[in-house]
Each structure stands twice: as C-alpha cells, then as structure tokens.
Motif scaffolding. Structure first.
Motif, short mmCIF file in Angstrom:
data_model
loop_
_atom_site.label_atom_id
_atom_site.label_comp_id
_atom_site.label_asym_id
_atom_site.label_seq_id
_atom_site.Cartn_x
_atom_site.Cartn_y
_atom_site.Cartn_z
N UNK A 191 0.82 -1.21 0.00
CA UNK A 191 0.00 0.00 0.00
C UNK A 191 0.86 1.27 0.00
N UNK A 192 0.29 2.33 -0.59
CA UNK A 192 0.98 3.62 -0.58
C UNK A 192 0.84 4.25 0.79
N UNK A 193 1.82 5.06 1.18
CA UNK A 193 1.70 5.79 2.45
C UNK A 193 0.74 6.96 2.25
N UNK A 194 -0.36 7.02 3.01
CA UNK A 194 -1.29 8.13 2.82
C UNK A 194 -0.60 9.46 3.09
N UNK A 195 -0.86 10.48 2.25
CA UNK A 195 -0.19 11.77 2.47
C UNK A 195 -0.59 12.38 3.80
N UNK A 196 0.39 12.82 4.59
CA UNK A 196 0.12 13.45 5.89
C UNK A 196 1.38 14.19 6.31
N UNK A 197 1.22 15.16 7.20
CA UNK A 197 2.41 15.84 7.74
C UNK A 197 3.13 14.87 8.69
N UNK A 234 5.46 12.83 7.74
CA UNK A 234 5.50 11.54 7.03
C UNK A 234 6.80 10.77 7.30
N UNK A 235 7.78 11.41 7.99
CA UNK A 235 8.98 10.62 8.33
C UNK A 235 8.63 9.52 9.34
N UNK A 248 9.54 4.87 10.62
CA UNK A 248 9.82 4.40 11.98
C UNK A 248 9.33 2.96 12.18
N UNK A 249 9.84 2.32 13.21
CA UNK A 249 9.44 0.91 13.43
C UNK A 249 8.04 0.80 14.05
N UNK A 250 7.45 1.93 14.39
CA UNK A 250 6.07 1.89 14.90
C UNK A 250 5.04 1.78 13.78
N UNK A 251 5.53 1.81 12.55
CA UNK A 251 4.64 1.79 11.38
C UNK A 251 4.83 0.50 10.59
N UNK A 252 3.72 -0.20 10.32
CA UNK A 252 3.79 -1.38 9.46
C UNK A 252 3.18 -1.00 8.12
N UNK A 306 -4.19 13.74 9.47
CA UNK A 306 -3.52 14.98 9.06
C UNK A 306 -2.03 14.97 9.38
N UNK A 307 -1.69 14.45 10.57
CA UNK A 307 -0.30 14.59 11.01
C UNK A 307 0.11 13.47 11.99
N UNK A 308 1.37 13.11 11.94
CA UNK A 308 1.94 12.19 12.94
C UNK A 308 2.97 12.94 13.76
N UNK A 309 2.93 12.75 15.07
CA UNK A 309 3.98 13.30 15.94
C UNK A 309 4.47 12.16 16.82
N UNK A 310 5.72 11.79 16.64
CA UNK A 310 6.24 10.68 17.43
C UNK A 310 6.52 11.16 18.84
#
Ligand SMILES: Cc1cc2nc3c(=O)[nH]c(=O)nc-3n(C[C@H](O)[C@H](O)[C@H](O)COP(=O)(O)OP(=O)(O)OC[C@H]3O[C@@H](n4cnc5c(N)ncnc54)[C@H](O)[C@@H]3O)c2cc1C
Length: 454
Positions: free
Chosen positions: A160-166, A168-169, A173-177, A337-341
């Motif tokens: 699957x494509x990564x959905x566009x979001x702020x 996006x780095x 990360x290893x928290x993302x499958x 909209x956004x990911x903040x680790x």
C-alpha cells in the motif's frame, strides 16, 4: 520435442508467480503445444503471491469455492479439488486462502502433466527487461541474464501507498507497518500494545481478526475517509437478463450511480443482484468512459463501489461486526492529518469527516490496511522503474496500472503495442477497472495464452 528433432519451441517467460502468473503458465501448458515456459517468482513456493501466502486459517477467500476455479472453461475445477480434501465443501464454502495457494500448485502440476510443453520454475527477482529484434532479455537481481521470445508480466499487487500526511517521516519508523501482508511484519506488535489501522476495507477486516488474536490492546482503532466497511456476501441470484437500467447505461459517473440505484429498485432492493449484473459489463463500460468521468467515479463513487462490489466472507464480516458492537473495534470516518512521534508511541492527528475540528489519537503502532497500490509512477519498484525508463510501458493517467492493447500487449511510451511484452493481473485495472479477482484474471490468463500460442 527432444533436442535436435526440429526447430526450438517458442520460449515464454512469465514474471510473477502469484495467481495470474500460475494461471498463464498453466494455460500455456494446457494448450498441448511445444513451448518452453519459465515461471519466475521472487520467492517459493509458487501460487501464493500476496493473497494466498497467509498462514492463518481465519483468512478465508472472499469469493465462495464455486467461483474460484483457476480455469474459465472448467468452473468446478477448484470445487472438485477442495472436495477431494474435504467432502463437506460446497460451492458456497469459503475455503482458507492458504489452501487456495496449495490448489494453485496443483493447477500447475496438472498442466505439466500435458507433457507437450516444458515448465521451468525459477526463484529470483527480475530487475530489468530489454527488447530487441531477436526477442527479450531478462536481467535478474543476481546479475544473471536469460533470453526468451516473449514475456508476460504478472507482477501483481504492490504494498500500500503511504497516505499523504504531515510528519511523514513517521512512515520510516518501526512503529509503522507499511504492508501487513509481508509475512512476519505484524510480529513487531506486542500483546497489550495499542494499534491504529489505516483503512477499513477487506485488508482491515482480516488484520483486525489477526491483531485481536495476538492480544493487542482493545479497542483496536481504524480510520478511513468514509469509515465504511465492506458488506458481507449473501445469496443474490441474478436473472438471465440484466435489469433494463443496466442495459446501455449512461456513460457518466453520475449516470452510472443512478442506473445501479434504479436497477436495485427494480430488483426489490437487492443491490447485490444489481452489482452482480453490472460485473460482466463493467470492462466495456470502463473502456467507454472518458478520463474525466473515470476520475469523477474514482473521486466520488469509489468508496461506495468498493464496499458493495468487494464483499467480505460472511464469517469474517460477522467476527468484525461482533468486535465493533462490543466496542473492541472503533471505526472513525476521518482523515489523518499529522503524525507526531512521542517517547512511547505516536500522536495521530485526525480530522473527522464533515467537520473542521481535529482530534488526537495516541497509539503505539500504526498498520497500513489501505490495500494494494497501483500507481506505477509512485510504487518505487525497480523493475517497473526500469521499464518506464526504457519507455517499454506507459502508466495510465489515473494511477490504476499500465496501458495495454486489446491483445493485452503492453503499450510503450510511444503508445505502440509491444510485440513481445504482455500484461496480466491487477495492473489491468487501467483498461478494465474490473481486474482484481480470480473470475476476471483467469479469463485474461486464458486469453493471453491463446494469443501467444494460437
Ligand atoms: C490480501 C488479498 C486477498 C485476496 N483475496 C482474494 C479472494 O479471496 N478471491 C479473489 O478472487 N481475489 C482475491 N484477491 C485479489 C487478488 O488480486 C487476486 O486474486 C490474485 O491473487 C492476484 O494475483 P497476481 O498473481 O496478479 O498478483 P500477486 O498475488 O500480487 O502475485 C504477484 C507475484 O509476482 C511476484 N513479482 C512481482 N515482481 C516481480 C519481479 N520483478 N520478479 C519476480 N517476481 C516478481 C511477487 O513477488 C508476487 O509473488 C485478494 C487480494 C489480496 C491482496
């Protein structure tokens, strides 16, 4: 034919050994003509691809056994095989996808029994393809090369494509499958961890069942733009004639939606029968739609089309419904909209559908369940990139796959059909829209085999 007995038989390489590649190879061999078929797949065993490599018995086919024959001219082929395993299997049984992978190996072995042709199985990755007057040259990841007369690309489903979001780095990360169908990819998720699934389609249903079994923290969360779940299958016989609304329907996205609604009404509300009735006509309609109407359909109608057309196995859908009713699964219609680790997880900012407000969700893992990507320009696959660079393929404008001729020969960047390269599999959605499931793919496989070995 033995060496030295006559001219060399034609050589055909099939790149990709999922359903489509196996079906093409089997059809070529079943034609009973001298031919040398090389079936290449990144990994063994053959016939698994993305769909049939799961080991979980709960991951069942989303088409009942009666619809899953690999051979269009022998509709009960799979049913007979499955009955040989379990006599209780009926045309309505939803067999596990793991078993279907075993069936595909059988399909291939049975075709080899025809003996006129020869099959060579190759485990390896094709990274480049060159064509010249003599034929085609494949380059493999280990640097080896192989010449053949013609090639069928059966490259299948991509991650699957990564959905566009702020932020996006976060996607690195290893928290993302990114792809839950890569074997072992969910193993990073530990019992008790909280999970957000992106997407609420067929993949999300399977992964919800899988994650619940792994003891993740409940509720499990899922988010998609419309928050719609696929409907379950239910008996929906269609009469011998399509309802009048679906004969020569208007060739606009809006007109088509109206036609399906009208047909549902004339079928006493049986929308499954209306959708089923449209299925054989879909490729023809899609080919007639201009690019503006196709893109309108994708923008406005696709989410609704997907949940009505790509229905779920009743048991899977019921299991997920139970999770939802008990609060173990929470589904939101929202956009990420956004990911903040953060130190102990990720804060995912969502905007619920139809609102201007935002809302944070805190989870430890995010799993992308948005389904296979087909936008060749963005997939980032080495073979596809090489083919694009050489001008041997032409991605379609809407990101659904690759352009082909009526003979399923790939069009080059100059718009001319190749004499040596052919395409089968989900990337044919660009031409037919309806090119995802076995009932269509088996027909395409037989069609190509007939063209290559007339
Ligand atoms: C999870 C899932 C479940 C599904 N369930 C059903 C179902 O129940 N019923 C149904 O009708 N349809 C189902 N489908 C639809 C599915 O697309 C088709 O049934 C079919 O499996 C597609 O097969 P394929 O061979 O075209 O693609 P894939 O299964 O994706 O296989 C392509 C193969 O090609 C290989 N490959 C790609 N590039 C290269 C390369 N460069 N070199 C070597 N090898 C390469 C890949 O590694 C892969 O093994 C499902 C799809 C998914 C994703």
């Amino acid at each position: 034919m033995r060496p030295g007995e006559g001219p060399e038989p034609p050589s055909i390489a099939v790149v990709g050994g999922g359903f489509s590649g196996v079906a093409v190879a089997a059809q070529l061999l079943r034609r009973g003509r001298p031919v040398r078929v090389t079936l290449v797949n990144r990994f063994g065993p053959l016939g698994r691809g993305v769909a049939y490599r799961t080991r979980l018995e709960a991951h069942v086919l989303n088409v009942p056994a009666g619809g899953m024959s690999g051979l269009p001219d022998d509709p009960e082929h799979f049913l007979r095989w499955a009955r040989g395993r379990d006599p209780a299997t009926t045309a309505e049984t939803y067999v596990s996808r793991r078993q279907y992978g075993e069936y595909l190996e059988f399909l291939l072995r049975e075709a080899e029994g025809v003996k006129a042709g020869v099959l060579e199985r190759v485990v390896g990755e094709v990274l480049d393809i060159e064509t010249d007057a003599e034929g085609v040259c494949l380059t493999f990841a280990d640097g080896s090369k192989r010449r053949v007369d013609r090639v069928v690309l059966a490259l299948g489903n991509y991650s699957p494509a990564n959905p566009p979001a702020e932020g996006a780095d976060f996607y690195s990360s290893e928290r993302y499958v990114r792809d839950p169908w890569i074997r072992g990819s969910l193993d990073v998720i530990r019992p008790g961890e909280s999970v957000l699934m992106l997407g609420t389609g067929l993949t999300a249903l399977d992964i919800a069942v899988d994650l619940a079994g792994r003891g993740v923290k409940l509720p499990l969360r899922a988010v998609s733009r419309h928050g719609l779940l696929p409907h379950p299958h239910a008996p929906a016989k269609t009469g011998p004639h399509p309802p009048p609304e679906l004969v020569d329907p208007p060739l606009t996205a809006r007109g088509l939606v109206r036609a399906v609604r009208g047909a549902t009404k004339s079928l006493d509300g049986n929308w499954r029968a209306a959708v089923n009735a449209l299925r054989p006509a879909t490729p023809g309609i899609w080919e007639e739609l201009d690019v503006t109407e196709r893109s309108r359909f994708l923008r406005h109608a696709r989410p609704y089309w997907d949940v009505h057309r790509h229905r779920a196995a009743p048991a899977t859908r019921a299991a997920v419904e139970r999770m939802r009713e008990s609060g173990e699964l929470q589904i939101r219609a929202a956009r990420v909209l956004r990911y903040e680790t953060t130190g102990d997880g990720v804060r995912v900012l969502i905007r619920p559908r139809g609102t201007a407000r935002t809302e944070p969700l805190f989870v430890e893992r995010v799993v992308n369940c948005t389904g296979p990507s087909s936008d060749v320009r963005r997939i980032g696959d080495r073979l596809l990139d090489a083919l694009c660079k050489r001008g041997l393929v032409a991605p379609d404008l809407l990101g659904l796959g690759l352009e082909v001729s009526d003979e399923l020969a790939l069009l080059g960047s100059d718009g001319r059909p190749s004499r040596t390269l052919y395409l089968v599999g989900p990337l044919l959605k660009a031409k037919f829209w309806e090119a995802t499931a076995v009932p269509e793919l088996r027909k395409h496989a037989a069609f190509i085999a007939e063209r290559l070995l007339p």
